[in-house]
Scaffold this motif. Structure first.
Motif, PDB file in Angstrom:
ATOM      1  N   ASP A 173     -43.950  11.450   0.973  1.00  0.00           N
ATOM      2  CA  ASP A 173     -45.164  10.628   1.082  1.00  0.00           C
ATOM      3  C   ASP A 173     -45.828  10.552  -0.296  1.00  0.00           C
ATOM      4  OD1 ASP A 173     -47.295   9.183   1.974  1.00  0.00           O
ATOM      5  OD2 ASP A 173     -48.345  10.908   2.851  1.00  0.00           O
ATOM      6  N   LYS A 175     -48.085   9.542  -3.191  1.00  0.00           N
ATOM      7  CA  LYS A 175     -49.443   8.995  -3.272  1.00  0.00           C
ATOM      8  C   LYS A 175     -49.893   8.784  -4.727  1.00  0.00           C
ATOM      9  CE  LYS A 175     -51.416  10.806   1.063  1.00  0.00           C
ATOM     10  NZ  LYS A 175     -50.146  11.226   1.677  1.00  0.00           N
ATOM     11  N   THR A 176     -49.404   9.635  -5.634  1.00  0.00           N
ATOM     12  CA  THR A 176     -49.897   9.594  -7.011  1.00  0.00           C
ATOM     13  C   THR A 176     -48.753   9.425  -8.003  1.00  0.00           C
ATOM     14  OG1 THR A 176     -51.687  11.089  -6.389  1.00  0.00           O
ATOM     15  CG2 THR A 176     -51.298  10.780  -8.745  1.00  0.00           C
ATOM     16  N   TYR A 202     -49.037  -2.135  -8.036  1.00  0.00           N
ATOM     17  CA  TYR A 202     -49.079  -0.916  -7.224  1.00  0.00           C
ATOM     18  C   TYR A 202     -50.531  -0.463  -7.001  1.00  0.00           C
ATOM     19  CZ  TYR A 202     -44.081  -0.717  -8.117  1.00  0.00           C
ATOM     20  OH  TYR A 202     -42.750  -1.008  -8.162  1.00  0.00           O
ATOM     21  N   PRO A 203     -51.349  -1.327  -6.427  1.00  0.00           N
ATOM     22  CA  PRO A 203     -52.767  -0.973  -6.254  1.00  0.00           C
ATOM     23  C   PRO A 203     -52.999   0.124  -5.225  1.00  0.00           C
ATOM     24  CG  PRO A 203     -52.263  -3.030  -5.135  1.00  0.00           C
ATOM     25  CD  PRO A 203     -51.031  -2.672  -5.925  1.00  0.00           C
ATOM     26  N   ASN A 204     -52.017   0.395  -4.348  1.00  0.00           N
ATOM     27  CA  ASN A 204     -52.203   1.389  -3.291  1.00  0.00           C
ATOM     28  C   ASN A 204     -51.901   2.817  -3.743  1.00  0.00           C
ATOM     29  OD1 ASN A 204     -52.897  -0.659  -1.471  1.00  0.00           O
ATOM     30  ND2 ASN A 204     -50.743  -1.027  -0.940  1.00  0.00           N
ATOM     31  N   TYR A 205     -51.463   2.965  -4.976  1.00  0.00           N
ATOM     32  CA  TYR A 205     -51.141   4.303  -5.496  1.00  0.00           C
ATOM     33  C   TYR A 205     -52.198   4.735  -6.507  1.00  0.00           C
ATOM     34  CZ  TYR A 205     -46.517   3.779  -3.425  1.00  0.00           C
ATOM     35  OH  TYR A 205     -45.473   3.599  -2.555  1.00  0.00           O
TER      36      TYR A 205
END
Length: 608
Positions: A173, A175-176, A202-205
């Motif tokens: 998962d 995330k960063t 990649y705005p969701n990371y």
């Protein structure tokens, strides 16, 4: 037996003439004179891998082009100093240096060199027309181009690397996304591009950018990361205290025992602990610059700005790192380094050659066995059997010595080397107190100590300079290869030959290879062969060194007493040095040299 010798002398030369036919391997060696002169202006010193490989790409294209080009090199050392005053001083020095030099072209490598040329180039080289700049990380400052120059963009595809890394780690998962840089010119350009790309693609990371950290701080960040973190090693050569590092120094330190895989953008980081990725090839940028210069010389139309189109990149991975992190989803056509390959794949040509030689030897051995059988049938007398057995032993000795000469000749050493090693070994064995039988066996088997070199690539055997750590590790395998070739517990001569091949690089004080044996655990034959071999090698000319003086070689033996060599053998050697030198001097050309000279001649023809 005369008939057997006649067959041997006829078949072996024919075999080598067929394998190394001069019409196949001969080529012109006419160097001519230089018709063009160029300058390669480098941002960094040659100890930086990127610099060396760029040069190799340039030199490879020019050497194959048909042009006879003389190359000059200048290095700004921008990794260690970006001081404007230092550049001003360097420009003044170059102005004087090149005031009477007419250049046919300049190849500029990397951003700092381009900035230097933009400021001082027309003053230093006012009459140079053809200028190519490669490895430029951003064309934004040069969108209008620079008159009289072609600029080749170097822009790693970070987006493609992130997509690859996410696919290979899709079971986690993530995330960063973490990015490691420094504050050099290249890194600052890269960081600006990456931040903009992440916001769009990649705005969701969450993203973290480390550009002012010390190696110790970076290691702590990586060691404390979790499974939701993904790292990208962009560029790092200088910390915030202006301490500079070798290109592979920091990744090897911070990635040791890293819990998460770390991806790279440049090929020169492969082998330092990174997974790899879609990486830029410094060599390809060098090729591109040289080809562009050739096009300019040919009068072809060339765009002043050459944007990155992916032709300088490829998927590359480190097999060992992939295995550690159990990563899959490798793109088709990827280059994998450190991937295990079969012995045959690595040494196909050598194995074919060795198989041919082995076939001839087997045929001879078969004929010998047939002769033994016929003699036993015809006459069972004890004296005749004894004579025949002695003849077999003598033949084995000749075959072993000749094969040892072949191996030495292949590594550009003379057959006389193995002959000298054998004779000096016999003398030392006698002074050491070995039996006459042991002395005879050692004399016969010592020439085979380096037979395993037949399994080592010629790029390593013939390298004129110091071997790299990786090359030296490959070279070490010649002891095990020799053992595997020679081992035969049922044949005393081969059994001892295999032991000498295996153990002649072991050290009396330990720490040798391949097994790290020490003291009397090393067979006395190997201990004696080792000191005889090392001394003769030191006293002889090699492709990578001049011959040492007698005093220097003896000093080395004394320095290694109790370390590499058995103290008793060193004492015997030094006490009898004059006699040993006489033995070496007496070992001139005999019938073995006829064979080795044929082989050397053929190898020279093949290398032309």
């Amino acid at each position: 037996m005369k008939n057997l010798r006649t067959i041997f002398l006829f078949i072996v030369p024919c075999l080598f003439c067929y394998l190394f036919s001069p019409p196949v391997f001969s080529q012109s060696n006419d160097l001519g004179i230089y018709t063009k002169e160029i300058l390669i202006l480098e941002s960094y010193q040659r100890d930086y891998y990127h610099t060396r490989v760029l040069e190799e790409g340039i030199e490879a294209v020019l050497s194959e082009s048909g042009e006879k080009v003389r190359i000059r090199y200048e290095f700004l050392d921008a990794k260690n100093s970006l001081d404007a005053d230092a550049f001003q001083t360097l420009a003044e020095t170059m102005t004087q240096k090149y005031k009477d030099v007419a250049l046919d072209g300049v190849i500029i490598c990397d951003d700092d060199a381009l900035q230097f040329y933009s400021r001082f180039g027309k003053t230093i080289w006012p009459n140079t027309i053809n200028v190519v700049s490669t490895g430029i990380n951003s064309l934004r400052p040069y969108v209008q181009g620079i008159p009289g120059m072609v600029i080749i963009e170097e822009r790693p595809d970070v987006e493609k690397n992130i997509a690859l890394a996410l696919e290979q780690n899709q079971s986690k998962d993530i995330k960063t996304l973490h990015f490691i840089y420094d504050e050099t010119t290249t890194s600052n350009e890269m960081r600006s591009d990456i931040i903009a790309m992440l916001a769009e693609k990649y705005p969701n990371y969450v993203s973290q950018h480390y550009y002012d950290k010390t190696p110790e701080e970076l290691k702590a960040i990586i060691d404390n990361s979790g499974e939701s973190d993904l790292f990208f090693y962009v560029l790092y050569s200088r910390d915030r205290y202006n301490v500079t590092y070798h290109y592979d120094e920091v990744p090897q330190y911070i990635l040791k025992n890293a819990k998460n895989p770390v991806y790279a953008l440049w090929d020169f980081y492969l082998g330092t602990g990174v997974v790899g990725g879609y990486v830029a090839s410094s060599y390809k940028y060098g090729e591109s610059a040289a080809n562009t210069l050739l096009d300019l010389w040919a009068g072809k139309s060339v765009s002043s700005l050459i944007y990155e189109d992916g032709s300088h990149y490829q998927y590359m991975f480190d097999y060992n790192v992939l295995k550690v992190y159990q990563l899959s989803n490798i793109p088709e056509g990827s280059t994998i380094i450190n991937e295990p390959v079969t012995y045959f794949e690595k040494n196909k040509n050598l194995i074919i050659l060795f198989s041919a030689i082995t076939g001839v030897l087997m045929m001879i051995i078969g004929l010998l066995l047939y002769a033994i059988r016929e003699k036993n049938i015809l006459n069972q007398k004890t004296i005749e059997i004894a004579d025949l057995n002695q003849e077999i032993v003598d033949t084995q000795k000749v075959l072993i010595t000749k094969l040892g000469a072949v191996i030495e000749t292949r590594s550009f050493e003379t057959a006389n080397h193995v002959k000298r090693v054998a004779r000096v070994s016999a003398f030392l064995a006698k002074e050491y107190g070995l039996s006459e039988r042991d002395i005879a066996i050692l004399t016969a088997v010592s020439p085979m100590h380096d037979v395993g070199k037949i399994g080592i690539g010629e790029n390593i055997l013939h390298k004129p300079g110091r071997l790299s750590e990786q090359e030296f590790e490959i070279m070490k395998y010649h002891t095990s290869i020799g053992y595997e070739i020679l081992k035969n517990p049922e044949r005393e001569m081969l059994r001892y030959a295999s032991l000498v091949a295996l153990e002649h690089h072991e050290k009396w004080g330990g720490g040798g290879y391949p097994s790290g044996k020490s003291g009397e655990d090393i067979h006395v034959f190997a201990r004696i062969t080792a000191i005889a071999d090392v001394y003769d090698a030191l006293r002889s000319i090699r492709v990578y060194k001049d011959a040492w003086s007698q005093e220097a070689a003896v000093a080395y033996l004394l320095e290694e007493e109790g370390k590499f060599f058995e103290p008793r053998l060193v004492n015997i050697f030094v006490a009898n040095i004059d006699q040993i030198e006489t033995i070496r001097s007496a070992a001139y050309e005999d019938e073995l040299n006829d064979f080795s000279q044929i082989y050397q001649y053929l190898k020279e023809k093949m290398d032309e």
